[in-house]
Design a protein around this motif. Sequence first.
Motif, PDB file in Angstrom:
ATOM      1  N   ASP A 153      21.188  39.708 -28.364  1.00 40.26           N
ATOM      2  CA  ASP A 153      22.267  39.109 -27.575  1.00 40.26           C
ATOM      3  C   ASP A 153      22.646  37.700 -28.001  1.00 40.26           C
ATOM      4  O   ASP A 153      23.119  36.906 -27.179  1.00 40.26           O
ATOM      5  N   HIS A 154      22.444  37.347 -29.233  1.00 39.36           N
ATOM      6  CA  HIS A 154      22.986  36.095 -29.760  1.00 39.36           C
ATOM      7  C   HIS A 154      23.065  36.206 -31.287  1.00 39.36           C
ATOM      8  O   HIS A 154      22.487  37.109 -31.880  1.00 39.36           O
ATOM      9  N   ARG A 155      23.790  35.291 -31.871  1.00 36.59           N
ATOM     10  CA  ARG A 155      23.983  35.317 -33.320  1.00 36.59           C
ATOM     11  C   ARG A 155      22.903  34.498 -34.008  1.00 36.59           C
ATOM     12  O   ARG A 155      22.567  33.402 -33.566  1.00 36.59           O
ATOM     13  N   THR A 156      22.394  35.050 -35.092  1.00 37.63           N
ATOM     14  CA  THR A 156      21.314  34.396 -35.836  1.00 37.63           C
ATOM     15  C   THR A 156      21.600  34.527 -37.327  1.00 37.63           C
ATOM     16  O   THR A 156      22.037  35.578 -37.787  1.00 37.63           O
ATOM     17  N   GLU A 157      21.377  33.451 -38.062  1.00 47.62           N
ATOM     18  CA  GLU A 157      21.523  33.520 -39.514  1.00 47.62           C
ATOM     19  C   GLU A 157      20.220  34.042 -40.117  1.00 47.62           C
ATOM     20  O   GLU A 157      19.143  33.498 -39.847  1.00 47.62           O
ATOM     21  N   VAL A 158      20.332  35.119 -40.899  1.00 49.65           N
ATOM     22  CA  VAL A 158      19.153  35.734 -41.519  1.00 49.65           C
ATOM     23  C   VAL A 158      19.463  35.989 -42.999  1.00 49.65           C
ATOM     24  O   VAL A 158      20.593  35.847 -43.447  1.00 49.65           O
ATOM     25  N   ILE A 159      18.413  36.390 -43.722  1.00 51.23           N
ATOM     26  CA  ILE A 159      18.540  36.741 -45.136  1.00 51.23           C
ATOM     27  C   ILE A 159      18.535  38.262 -45.265  1.00 51.23           C
ATOM     28  O   ILE A 159      17.666  38.935 -44.713  1.00 51.23           O
ATOM     29  N   GLY A 160      19.522  38.800 -45.979  1.00 53.27           N
ATOM     30  CA  GLY A 160      19.564  40.225 -46.267  1.00 53.27           C
ATOM     31  C   GLY A 160      19.139  40.479 -47.708  1.00 53.27           C
ATOM     32  O   GLY A 160      19.312  39.619 -48.579  1.00 53.27           O
ATOM     33  N   VAL A 161      18.581  41.658 -47.944  1.00 48.85           N
ATOM     34  CA  VAL A 161      18.106  42.017 -49.286  1.00 48.85           C
ATOM     35  C   VAL A 161      18.931  43.199 -49.785  1.00 48.85           C
ATOM     36  O   VAL A 161      19.016  44.246 -49.121  1.00 48.85           O
ATOM     37  N   LEU A 162      19.546  43.040 -50.960  1.00 51.42           N
ATOM     38  CA  LEU A 162      20.375  44.095 -51.536  1.00 51.42           C
ATOM     39  C   LEU A 162      19.502  45.112 -52.272  1.00 51.42           C
ATOM     40  O   LEU A 162      18.302  44.904 -52.481  1.00 51.42           O
ATOM     41  N   LYS A 163      20.125  46.187 -52.671  1.00 52.69           N
ATOM     42  CA  LYS A 163      19.411  47.262 -53.351  1.00 52.69           C
ATOM     43  C   LYS A 163      18.724  46.752 -54.612  1.00 52.69           C
ATOM     44  O   LYS A 163      17.587  47.135 -54.919  1.00 52.69           O
ATOM     45  N   GLY A 164      19.350  45.890 -55.351  1.00 53.06           N
ATOM     46  CA  GLY A 164      18.764  45.374 -56.588  1.00 53.06           C
ATOM     47  C   GLY A 164      17.787  44.243 -56.383  1.00 53.06           C
ATOM     48  O   GLY A 164      17.245  43.700 -57.357  1.00 53.06           O
ATOM     49  N   GLY A 165      17.584  43.826 -55.116  1.00 57.70           N
ATOM     50  CA  GLY A 165      16.631  42.751 -54.842  1.00 57.70           C
ATOM     51  C   GLY A 165      17.276  41.402 -54.622  1.00 57.70           C
ATOM     52  O   GLY A 165      16.599  40.456 -54.212  1.00 57.70           O
ATOM     53  N   ALA A 166      18.565  41.300 -54.923  1.00 58.84           N
ATOM     54  CA  ALA A 166      19.260  40.029 -54.693  1.00 58.84           C
ATOM     55  C   ALA A 166      19.341  39.758 -53.189  1.00 58.84           C
ATOM     56  O   ALA A 166      19.229  40.671 -52.360  1.00 58.84           O
ATOM     57  N   ALA A 196      13.802  46.861 -41.879  1.00 62.15           N
ATOM     58  CA  ALA A 196      13.232  45.693 -42.552  1.00 62.15           C
ATOM     59  C   ALA A 196      13.484  45.737 -44.049  1.00 62.15           C
ATOM     60  O   ALA A 196      13.375  44.707 -44.731  1.00 62.15           O
ATOM     61  N   THR A 197      13.817  46.920 -44.589  1.00 61.72           N
ATOM     62  CA  THR A 197      14.178  47.017 -46.007  1.00 61.72           C
ATOM     63  C   THR A 197      15.413  46.178 -46.296  1.00 61.72           C
ATOM     64  O   THR A 197      15.530  45.549 -47.356  1.00 61.72           O
ATOM     65  N   LEU A 198      16.316  46.161 -45.325  1.00 66.85           N
ATOM     66  CA  LEU A 198      17.566  45.405 -45.482  1.00 66.85           C
ATOM     67  C   LEU A 198      17.457  43.995 -44.916  1.00 66.85           C
ATOM     68  O   LEU A 198      18.006  43.050 -45.486  1.00 66.85           O
ATOM     69  N   ILE A 199      16.771  43.850 -43.775  1.00 66.51           N
ATOM     70  CA  ILE A 199      16.645  42.538 -43.114  1.00 66.51           C
ATOM     71  C   ILE A 199      15.159  42.306 -42.844  1.00 66.51           C
ATOM     72  O   ILE A 199      14.641  42.664 -41.768  1.00 66.51           O
ATOM     73  N   PRO A 200      14.434  41.737 -43.795  1.00 68.08           N
ATOM     74  CA  PRO A 200      12.974  41.577 -43.651  1.00 68.08           C
ATOM     75  C   PRO A 200      12.557  40.776 -42.428  1.00 68.08           C
ATOM     76  O   PRO A 200      11.468  40.991 -41.890  1.00 68.08           O
ATOM     77  N   GLU A 201      13.409  39.867 -41.953  1.00 70.58           N
ATOM     78  CA  GLU A 201      13.018  39.009 -40.836  1.00 70.58           C
ATOM     79  C   GLU A 201      12.862  39.781 -39.537  1.00 70.58           C
ATOM     80  O   GLU A 201      12.271  39.275 -38.570  1.00 70.58           O
ATOM     81  N   LEU A 202      13.385  41.016 -39.472  1.00 65.99           N
ATOM     82  CA  LEU A 202      13.242  41.825 -38.263  1.00 65.99           C
ATOM     83  C   LEU A 202      11.845  42.425 -38.128  1.00 65.99           C
ATOM     84  O   LEU A 202      11.532  43.014 -37.091  1.00 65.99           O
ATOM     85  N   ALA A 203      11.020  42.325 -39.151  1.00 69.83           N
ATOM     86  CA  ALA A 203       9.665  42.893 -39.113  1.00 69.83           C
ATOM     87  C   ALA A 203       8.637  41.777 -39.005  1.00 69.83           C
ATOM     88  O   ALA A 203       8.752  40.732 -39.647  1.00 69.83           O
ATOM     89  N   GLY A 204       7.628  42.007 -38.160  1.00 68.82           N
ATOM     90  CA  GLY A 204       6.547  41.050 -38.017  1.00 68.82           C
ATOM     91  C   GLY A 204       5.536  41.196 -39.136  1.00 68.82           C
ATOM     92  O   GLY A 204       5.672  42.047 -40.029  1.00 68.82           O
ATOM     93  N   PRO A 205       4.459  40.398 -39.108  1.00 64.36           N
ATOM     94  CA  PRO A 205       3.428  40.470 -40.166  1.00 64.36           C
ATOM     95  C   PRO A 205       2.789  41.849 -40.285  1.00 64.36           C
ATOM     96  O   PRO A 205       2.398  42.258 -41.382  1.00 64.36           O
ATOM     97  N   ASP A 206       2.700  42.550 -39.137  1.00 63.17           N
ATOM     98  CA  ASP A 206       2.076  43.880 -39.175  1.00 63.17           C
ATOM     99  C   ASP A 206       3.095  44.989 -39.377  1.00 63.17           C
ATOM    100  O   ASP A 206       2.757  46.171 -39.290  1.00 63.17           O
ATOM    101  N   GLY A 207       4.352  44.626 -39.626  1.00 59.64           N
ATOM    102  CA  GLY A 207       5.386  45.615 -39.893  1.00 59.64           C
ATOM    103  C   GLY A 207       6.132  46.097 -38.674  1.00 59.64           C
ATOM    104  O   GLY A 207       7.103  46.854 -38.806  1.00 59.64           O
ATOM    105  N   THR A 208       5.709  45.696 -37.473  1.00 58.54           N
ATOM    106  CA  THR A 208       6.417  46.116 -36.261  1.00 58.54           C
ATOM    107  C   THR A 208       7.753  45.377 -36.161  1.00 58.54           C
ATOM    108  O   THR A 208       7.912  44.257 -36.651  1.00 58.54           O
ATOM    109  N   ILE A 209       8.703  46.035 -35.526  1.00 58.75           N
ATOM    110  CA  ILE A 209      10.048  45.469 -35.420  1.00 58.75           C
ATOM    111  C   ILE A 209      10.085  44.409 -34.325  1.00 58.75           C
ATOM    112  O   ILE A 209       9.655  44.646 -33.190  1.00 58.75           O
ATOM    113  N   LEU A 210      10.615  43.243 -34.665  1.00 58.98           N
ATOM    114  CA  LEU A 210      10.743  42.128 -33.727  1.00 58.98           C
ATOM    115  C   LEU A 210      12.208  42.026 -33.309  1.00 58.98           C
ATOM    116  O   LEU A 210      13.003  41.355 -33.973  1.00 58.98           O
TER     117      LEU A 210
END
Length: 559
Positions: free
Chosen positions: A221-234, A201-215
């Motif tokens: 098994d399919h392609r999804t557009e997500v937001i990634g977070v770089l080391k500098g926060g970009a 979740a450090t790299l792909i926050p959308e993979l973590a739920g509100p309680d921090g568990t991995i979703l």
Amino acid sequence: MAVSPLLQTLTDAGEIGLVLLAPDRGILLWNAWMVHASGVKAQDALGSTLATLFPAVAATRIGPAIDQALDEGLSALLSSSLNKTLFPLMRRAGDPDRPEPMHQIVVIRPVSDDGRRCCLIQVFDITPMAAREAVLRRQARTMEALADNYRLSELHNRAIVNNTADAIITFGEDGSIGTYNPAAESIFGYSPSEIVGRSVATLIPELAGPDGTILSAPYLDHRTEVIGVLKGGARLFLELSLSSMQLGGQDLFIAIGHDITARKAGEEELRQQKEWLITLINALPDLVCLKDGNGRWLIANRVCLEMVGLRGRDYVGRSARELARMTTEHHDFLLATRDSDEVAWRQGRTLTFELTMPSPSGPRIFDMTKVPLFTAEGDRRGLVVVGRDITERKLSAARIQHLAHHDSLTELPNRALFQERLRQALASARRTQTRLALLFLDLDKFKDVNDTLGHHIGDQLLTAVARRLARCLRETDTVARLGGDEFAVILTNLSGAEGAGHVADTIIASLSEPFGLEDHEVLTSTSIGITLYPDDAESADQLLKNADLAMFHSKAQGR
């Protein structure tokens, strides 16, 4: 020395071959096992030598081993896996009709008999063991080949993972990152030592739920557009492909992230350009529509949509047939557009034509242009449709044309149109061999009306006279105002002069009736000159002169 029957019986019951040689190499014992394996009967073997029974044995290791046992008291162990040729024995354990060569272990040892040195030969059938050994050797070679293939596959997969442009990250059920390829390091900016063991979740926050568990389930098994977070926060856009596998009884997730930031920027730019294009074409007074290579509508401006009744409808990607079902008023028109589309594509050049379209304010005339677009291979790419509303221009041209040929006050044909109508009437009369009459007339004392009642009353009188003259004639006849208070009439398809006279009398009677103009009752009369074709003249000029002279003659007589 003979072998006792008891010893013979005991050796015959054994599961190995037993041969006993005397010091002179003569065979003292040849048990049943050897009989069965060699096919040599005991009575034939006893007293004979091995060299006699098996001449080839002399050239094998067996001969020297026997000599060493009898002469030197040395033992030997021989194997058919090392010594290719031992005893020529056959194994009949499988199909008796198809014996196979026997793999053997031969033990040769000296034995003592009352001070004499004899030689005992023990033969062991190791054919099954040899077969199992062969199978094991083949299995070992197979395992070695599989191990080599696995090593090559692992090297190949590692080369792919390490050289792909996509980030490849593995993590467990708790989200802890296990592996992290060089592309991921390049994309996210973390080194493996900085990120391995931390949550994905450090790299792909959308993979973590509100309680921090991995979703993981929503992304598997399919392609999804997500937001990634770089080391500098970009942040960057990723196309995520997530799969899972079982490893050691636990789920292992493999995340492949493809950087689509540049693509998303291009899509955004394209979207803005499309918005600008739509804004531009909506600002145009022209009808504009863009279609794809199959005639489906892509973009249409407000003018176009309003003209075809599709304003506020979802038209994008629909064909003319589909759009026609969405509007009853313009159904036939939309279907008809397919024909001109096909003509433009078939001719491969710009097509221009005029088109009349219905509208709430009345029919509108458009100057249409259709530009076909093609790919480099010559396939249909699209069609640009532009229509300019030329209704006002057409109406203006018609008004100008009307003014050029009609009197502005009475709306009757003027002198120019009258002369054209006279030429046409003469040509028709010549062709049909019929008569034609030309009447010239002017109003009596018209100047007095202008002088006493004013020019505006005079103009009203001329307009009223024009209306009465038109009522006196047929639709095929022509009445024109030549100027001032002078009028001319063309009567066609006459059978005789009487017809022209009758019309003249009708006109005189009609114009003698009082005219109510504003608060005035105006009385007037007319003088008429008549000439006939072909009785009086055959040319237009001569007919005009004759009619003019006849009118003056009539005026002079007080008519």
